[in-house]
Design a protein around this motif. Structure first.
Motif, PDB file in Angstrom:
ATOM      1  N   ALA A  97       0.835  -1.204   0.000  1.00 38.95           N
ATOM      2  CA  ALA A  97       0.000   0.000   0.000  1.00 38.95           C
ATOM      3  C   ALA A  97       0.868   1.252   0.000  1.00 38.95           C
ATOM      4  N   LEU A  98       1.883   1.277   0.844  1.00 36.59           N
ATOM      5  CA  LEU A  98       2.810   2.410   0.844  1.00 36.59           C
ATOM      6  C   LEU A  98       3.531   2.496  -0.494  1.00 36.59           C
ATOM      7  N   GLN A  99       3.905   1.362  -1.041  1.00 39.88           N
ATOM      8  CA  GLN A  99       4.581   1.345  -2.341  1.00 39.88           C
ATOM      9  C   GLN A  99       3.680   1.923  -3.436  1.00 39.88           C
ATOM     10  N   ARG A 100       2.383   1.631  -3.379  1.00 40.50           N
ATOM     11  CA  ARG A 100       1.450   2.193  -4.353  1.00 40.50           C
ATOM     12  C   ARG A 100       1.350   3.707  -4.180  1.00 40.50           C
ATOM     13  N   ALA A 101       1.344   4.189  -2.940  1.00 42.77           N
ATOM     14  CA  ALA A 101       1.294   5.630  -2.705  1.00 42.77           C
ATOM     15  C   ALA A 101       2.549   6.310  -3.245  1.00 42.77           C
ATOM     16  N   VAL A 102       3.712   5.683  -3.048  1.00 38.05           N
ATOM     17  CA  VAL A 102       4.957   6.220  -3.594  1.00 38.05           C
ATOM     18  C   VAL A 102       4.895   6.233  -5.117  1.00 38.05           C
ATOM     19  N   GLU A 103       4.366   5.174  -5.694  1.00 41.41           N
ATOM     20  CA  GLU A 103       4.233   5.058  -7.150  1.00 41.41           C
ATOM     21  C   GLU A 103       3.409   6.219  -7.714  1.00 41.41           C
ATOM     22  N   LEU A 104       2.268   6.522  -7.070  1.00 46.50           N
ATOM     23  CA  LEU A 104       1.431   7.632  -7.524  1.00 46.50           C
ATOM     24  C   LEU A 104       2.129   8.973  -7.302  1.00 46.50           C
ATOM     25  N   SER A 105       2.818   9.081  -6.172  1.00 46.81           N
ATOM     26  CA  SER A 105       3.540  10.317  -5.868  1.00 46.81           C
ATOM     27  C   SER A 105       4.593  10.616  -6.934  1.00 46.81           C
ATOM     28  N   MET A 106       5.337   9.602  -7.330  1.00 45.70           N
ATOM     29  CA  MET A 106       6.375   9.783  -8.341  1.00 45.70           C
ATOM     30  C   MET A 106       5.750  10.076  -9.707  1.00 45.70           C
ATOM     31  N   LYS A 107       4.662   9.397 -10.031  1.00 41.18           N
ATOM     32  CA  LYS A 107       4.009   9.596 -11.320  1.00 41.18           C
ATOM     33  C   LYS A 107       3.459  11.016 -11.446  1.00 41.18           C
ATOM     34  N   LEU A 108       2.860  11.515 -10.366  1.00 43.26           N
ATOM     35  CA  LEU A 108       2.239  12.834 -10.384  1.00 43.26           C
ATOM     36  C   LEU A 108       3.208  13.956 -10.028  1.00 43.26           C
ATOM     37  N   LYS A 109       4.417  13.545  -9.584  1.00 43.22           N
ATOM     38  CA  LYS A 109       5.424  14.521  -9.147  1.00 43.22           C
ATOM     39  C   LYS A 109       4.891  15.398  -8.012  1.00 43.22           C
ATOM     40  N   ALA A 165     -15.560   5.891   4.513  1.00 44.22           N
ATOM     41  CA  ALA A 165     -14.639   6.984   4.193  1.00 44.22           C
ATOM     42  C   ALA A 165     -14.648   7.305   2.706  1.00 44.22           C
ATOM     43  N   ALA A 166     -14.737   6.273   1.859  1.00 46.04           N
ATOM     44  CA  ALA A 166     -14.709   6.477   0.408  1.00 46.04           C
ATOM     45  C   ALA A 166     -15.866   7.354  -0.061  1.00 46.04           C
ATOM     46  N   LYS A 167     -16.983   7.295   0.662  1.00 51.75           N
ATOM     47  CA  LYS A 167     -18.153   8.099   0.286  1.00 51.75           C
ATOM     48  C   LYS A 167     -17.976   9.578   0.646  1.00 51.75           C
ATOM     49  N   LYS A 168     -17.039   9.856   1.541  1.00 54.45           N
ATOM     50  CA  LYS A 168     -16.844  11.237   2.006  1.00 54.45           C
ATOM     51  C   LYS A 168     -15.665  11.923   1.329  1.00 54.45           C
ATOM     52  N   ILE A 169     -15.001  11.206   0.434  1.00 48.81           N
ATOM     53  CA  ILE A 169     -13.798  11.720  -0.223  1.00 48.81           C
ATOM     54  C   ILE A 169     -14.105  11.969  -1.694  1.00 48.81           C
ATOM     55  N   SER A 170     -13.681  13.097  -2.211  1.00 49.19           N
ATOM     56  CA  SER A 170     -14.037  13.476  -3.584  1.00 49.19           C
ATOM     57  C   SER A 170     -12.901  13.280  -4.572  1.00 49.19           C
ATOM     58  N   VAL A 171     -11.862  12.527  -4.188  1.00 49.51           N
ATOM     59  CA  VAL A 171     -10.787  12.165  -5.103  1.00 49.51           C
ATOM     60  C   VAL A 171     -10.670  10.646  -5.128  1.00 49.51           C
ATOM     61  N   ALA A 172      -9.927  10.141  -6.081  1.00 45.27           N
ATOM     62  CA  ALA A 172      -9.757   8.694  -6.204  1.00 45.27           C
ATOM     63  C   ALA A 172      -9.192   8.112  -4.915  1.00 45.27           C
ATOM     64  N   MET A 173      -9.804   7.010  -4.473  1.00 45.47           N
ATOM     65  CA  MET A 173      -9.328   6.317  -3.278  1.00 45.47           C
ATOM     66  C   MET A 173      -9.171   4.841  -3.600  1.00 45.47           C
ATOM     67  N   GLU A 174      -7.998   4.312  -3.308  1.00 39.89           N
ATOM     68  CA  GLU A 174      -7.695   2.903  -3.562  1.00 39.89           C
ATOM     69  C   GLU A 174      -7.384   2.187  -2.255  1.00 39.89           C
ATOM     70  N   ALA A 175      -7.826   0.945  -2.153  1.00 37.68           N
ATOM     71  CA  ALA A 175      -7.448   0.071  -1.050  1.00 37.68           C
ATOM     72  C   ALA A 175      -6.504  -0.988  -1.618  1.00 37.68           C
ATOM     73  N   VAL A 176      -5.351  -1.141  -0.991  1.00 38.36           N
ATOM     74  CA  VAL A 176      -4.311  -2.026  -1.525  1.00 38.36           C
ATOM     75  C   VAL A 176      -4.092  -3.191  -0.573  1.00 38.36           C
ATOM     76  N   ASP A 177      -4.096  -4.368  -1.130  1.00 38.09           N
ATOM     77  CA  ASP A 177      -3.936  -5.621  -0.390  1.00 38.09           C
ATOM     78  C   ASP A 177      -2.454  -5.890  -0.145  1.00 38.09           C
ATOM     79  N   ALA A 178      -2.033  -5.716   1.107  1.00 38.14           N
ATOM     80  CA  ALA A 178      -0.658  -6.031   1.504  1.00 38.14           C
ATOM     81  C   ALA A 178      -0.666  -7.073   2.605  1.00 38.14           C
ATOM     82  N   ASN A 179      -1.680  -7.945   2.586  1.00 41.00           N
ATOM     83  CA  ASN A 179      -1.909  -8.858   3.703  1.00 41.00           C
ATOM     84  C   ASN A 179      -1.027 -10.098   3.701  1.00 41.00           C
ATOM     85  N   GLY A 180      -0.793 -10.672   2.531  1.00 40.95           N
ATOM     86  CA  GLY A 180      -0.097 -11.949   2.514  1.00 40.95           C
ATOM     87  C   GLY A 180       0.667 -12.195   1.239  1.00 40.95           C
TER      88      GLY A 180
END
Length: 495
Positions: free
Chosen positions: A39-51, A136-151
């Protein structure tokens, strides 16, 4: 940095990424770690893509179910580790928030998300977290992703809940080799260049209402007293956080892994890894544990068997002790996640297999040799010294020896007026005291005591019917328990 596999990413709303936002927000709720975290890796991925810079938001809620000093102290240990680890990356903003009253944090996530490009969070399939993410997803007006880092295996690699460990193990052995190479980065924050924009400033109007807890975490001066709904359960002697989890993993690999298969059932040997609480709170990833085992075994992918027969041993091409441990870490642990991902009733009596419900119903009116209510059980006031010792360990340390946990549940079934009451009691006691309670894996253990993942056994017995029977007398004959009973015997107080 490799891309996070798409099978692990789930969109929680239909909103688009706001490229004019100020930052990417990672809302850390289950994978409370900065290592081996998809999940953190996905956030970093988006951060780098969007600068755009990255903000990591981790909160401690005041009144989640069974909230107490014990769980809060463990979570705060992890938050201190995260604060220290993220400090090494000057462009990353870590925003820890500690709620001081019921609902005090309400509105904070939408307030932060209002300036975000996108929100990434953890996709955990149990407890109150799925409902919290949906709301929470219903109260947020930007894209929200849930990432599986369980196993090791993505939750959505399966398409149904598997009824037995054997069936799930066969499935794993067929499909897991395709997913093993797609491992998370050990330190995803390393991909962020030192000169990357950041850290993210937080508006004063937000900090005035929801104070940043970073300074208090660093000084270790957060008072638990006002934080917990339940104050009578003190912190356990186990320290939380990734640093302690990594230390325990190292000790296990070097001292106990080689004899795990032979010694794990004997309480006197204390041969288990002790990692279950750290896996539950997300302080360590199963990938990190797996990598440790791989390193100690000098193992390579080509050691895997080409036959997916569902066997408990021989498939990995490792020593028997390592294979036995991986069967617990991957097969049994992820079997519970599989159930929670595909059955909304995973924690309810009706989710038991039909044969178990039928045989328990047929014997529901059988006379019980003893009946104990929850206060008697909680205080370890039964006639059975082995059961009492296990319960005292649960109350005192927040854990039960793995084998004795099965006996603990079987005896509660035998001493309860009905199997439904037994289930309620097991869930209450486990979730109230166990550091690894409220977890898919702990629900697997509880429901196994009533027949889940098992088969009918003969001969039929009173109360149990065809459900597998266990007794303290047989346990005393089979296992080395002298030191354990001395440590948790009658002279040991429960609290």
């Amino acid at each position: 940095m490799n891309a996070v596999p798409s099978i692990r990413i789930r969109k929680t709303n239909a909103d688009a990424v706001n490229e004019n936002g100020t930052f990417v927000l990672y809302w850390m709720i289950a994978g409370r770690r900065i290592r081996y975290n998809f999940a953190l890796q996905r956030a970093v991925e988006l951060s780098m893509k969007l600068k755009k810079p990255l903000m990591i938001f981790e909160a401690l809620q005041w009144d989640y179910p069974w909230a107490c000093h014990r769980f809060h102290a463990f979570i705060l240990d992890g938050m201190r580790d995260n604060a220290a680890g993220i400090q090494k990356y000057p462009s990353i903003r870590y925003f820890p928030y500690v709620e001081t009253g019921s609902g005090a944090g309400k509105g904070l996530l939408p307030a932060l998300a209002a300036s975000a490009c996108a929100v990434v969070t953890d996709d955990f399939p149990a407890f109150f977290l799925p409902d919290m993410v949906t709301a929470a997803a219903k109260k947020i007006s930007v894209a929200m992703e849930a990432v599986d880092a369980n196993g090791m295996l993505p939750l959505r690699a399966a398409d149904h809940a598997y009824p037995t460990a054997y069936a799930f193990r066969r499935f794993l052995q067929k499909i897991l080799p395709d997913h093993l190479p797609a491992a998370p980065e050990s330190d995803p924050l390393e991909a962020v260049p030192p000169a990357f924009p950041g850290p993210v400033p937080i508006p004063e109007k937000i900090l005035d209402r929801w104070p940043d807890a970073a300074g208090r975490l660093k000084k270790n001066d957060i008072d638990l007293t006002p934080l917990s709904v339940s104050r009578e359960i003190p912190p356990a002697p186990l320290k939380g956080g990734n640093t302690e989890a990594a230390r325990r993993l190292d000790a296990f690999l070097h001292r106990r892994l080689s004899t795990y298969d032979a010694d794990r059932n004997h309480p006197d040997e204390d041969a288990a890894s002790g990692l279950s609480p750290y896996l539950h709170f997300g302080h360590i990833a199963s990938h990190e544990v797996f990598n440790g085992v791989v390193g100690s075994e000098e193992w390579f992918f080509n050691h895997l068997s080409e036959t997916a027969a569902g066997s408990k041993s021989g498939w990995w091409g490792m020593r028997p002790s390592a294979e036995a441990f991986l069967d617990q870490l991957i097969t049994w642990r992820e079997l519970g996640f599989n159930m929670c991902a595909f059955r909304e009733d995973y924690d309810r009596y009706d989710s038991l297999p039909d044969w178990a419900k039928a045989t328990l119903a047929a014997h529901e009116r059988d006379p019980r040799p003893y009946i104990y209510d929850i206060p008697a059980l909680e205080g370890a006031h039964t006639h059975d010294p082995v059961w009492n010792a296990a319960q005292r360990q649960l109350v005192g340390e927040g854990r039960i020896h793995n084998y004795l946990r099965m006996l603990w549940g079987k005896k509660i079934l035998e001493w309860s007026p009905s199997p439904r009451r037994a289930l309620e009691t097991m869930i209450t006691l486990n979730n109230k005291f166990a550091l690894d309670g409220r977890d898919p894996n702990s629900y697997s253990g509880i429901f196994w005591c009533l027949g889940r993942y098992d088969r009918p056994w003969g001969p039929q017995r009173p109360v149990f019917g065809k459900v597998r029977y266990m007794s303290s007398e047989n346990t005393l004959r089979k296992l080395r328990l002298q030191d354990y009973l001395a440590a948790w015997g009658p002279e040991k107080t429960a609290m």
